[in-house]
Design an enzyme around this catalytic site. Structure first.
Site, PDB file in Angstrom:
ATOM      1  N   CYS A   1       0.843  -1.197   0.000  1.00 48.79           N
ATOM      2  CA  CYS A   1       0.000   0.000   0.000  1.00 48.79           C
ATOM      3  C   CYS A   1       0.882   1.253   0.000  1.00 48.79           C
ATOM      4  CB  CYS A   1      -0.989  -0.039   1.166  1.00 48.79           C
ATOM      5  SG  CYS A   1      -2.370   1.116   0.960  1.00 48.79           S
TER       6      CYS A   1
ATOM      7  N   HIS B   1      -3.901  -4.564  -0.274  1.00 49.13           N
ATOM      8  CA  HIS B   1      -3.520  -5.232   0.971  1.00 49.13           C
ATOM      9  C   HIS B   1      -3.611  -6.743   0.775  1.00 49.13           C
ATOM     10  CE1 HIS B   1      -3.372  -1.700   3.624  1.00 49.13           C
ATOM     11  NE2 HIS B   1      -4.326  -1.222   2.850  1.00 49.13           N
TER      12      HIS B   1
ATOM     13  N   GLU C   1      -2.851  -9.107   2.718  1.00 50.15           N
ATOM     14  CA  GLU C   1      -3.299  -9.776   3.943  1.00 50.15           C
ATOM     15  C   GLU C   1      -4.809  -9.665   4.141  1.00 50.15           C
ATOM     16  OE1 GLU C   1      -2.770  -5.501   5.253  1.00 50.15           O
ATOM     17  OE2 GLU C   1      -1.845  -6.865   3.780  1.00 50.15           O
TER      18      GLU C   1
END
Length: 208
Positions: A79, A180, A182
């Site tokens: 990011c 992102h 994750e």
């Protein structure tokens, strides 16, 4: 061991937990020696570009990140962390970045919704070890600025948000993901796993 670089502006907990879920040891640290000793390093980031660079400088981590990139071991920006890899950003005035990738970070302009927030499909532009065993899929974005790489070979994947938007970049051992991973389900976790495998680090535990 995978170092999650802590300069006060990262999504540290979710990134470290994702690394651990994939079976690797994760250490959140701002210690240059621990970072440089790591098998792989992740530079996360949430917030404004200029503030992030100020924090990196205040923590004496700019030279550490540059030295890590020069070491040949894999480095991943996530990011805002990806944007920091570039030469400069126009966010809140012109701010110089780490200059590991030539290019500029600019604001979205248009009558569409900003920030770009939500799930968008990746489009792979060239082969990369990050894409091993993976088909194009959707990942989760939240950003108001986007990167414009100067070198076409550095652009690994894009997405579409009223224009072609840089999603994944890479040069040598340095990689960046605008989204992102994750928080991006199985596609994001596979991308992260493929990055971690480049480190040569042994998995601390087997995946369930």
């Amino acid at each position: 061991m995978i170092a999650i670089i802590d300069y006060g502006m990262g999504n540290l907990h979710s990134v470290s937990k994702a690394v651990e879920r994939l079976g690797y040891e994760a250490v959140v640290t701002n210690d240059p020696e621990r970072i440089l000793a790591a098998d792989g390093a992740i530079l996360p980031g949430v917030g404004a570009f200029g503030d992030a660079m100020d924090n990196l400088k205040a923590a004496n981590l700019v030279d550490t990140v540059l030295a890590y990139a020069a070491s040949g071991k894999p480095l991943l920006g996530i990011c805002l962390g990806m944007q920091l890899l570039f030469s400069e950003s126009e966010e809140h005035g012109l701010n110089r970045g780490l200059n590991l990738l030539p290019g500029r970070v600019v604001r979205f302009t248009g009558s569409y919704k900003i920030p770009h927030m939500g799930w968008n499909r990746l489009s792979f532009k060239q082969e990369s070890p990050l894409f091993r065993g993976l088909e194009e899929g959707h990942v989760y974005f939240v950003h108001s600025f986007h990167a414009l790489p100067e070198v076409a070979a550095d652009l690994l994947a894009t997405t579409d948000y009223y224009q072609e938007v840089t999603a994944i970049v890479g040069r040598g051992n340095v990689y960046g993901m605008q989204f992102h991973p994750e928080k991006s389900g199985s596609v994001g976790m596979r991308l992260l796993d493929n990055f971690l495998s480049l480190s040569g680090a042994k998995r601390a535990v087997s995946q369930g």
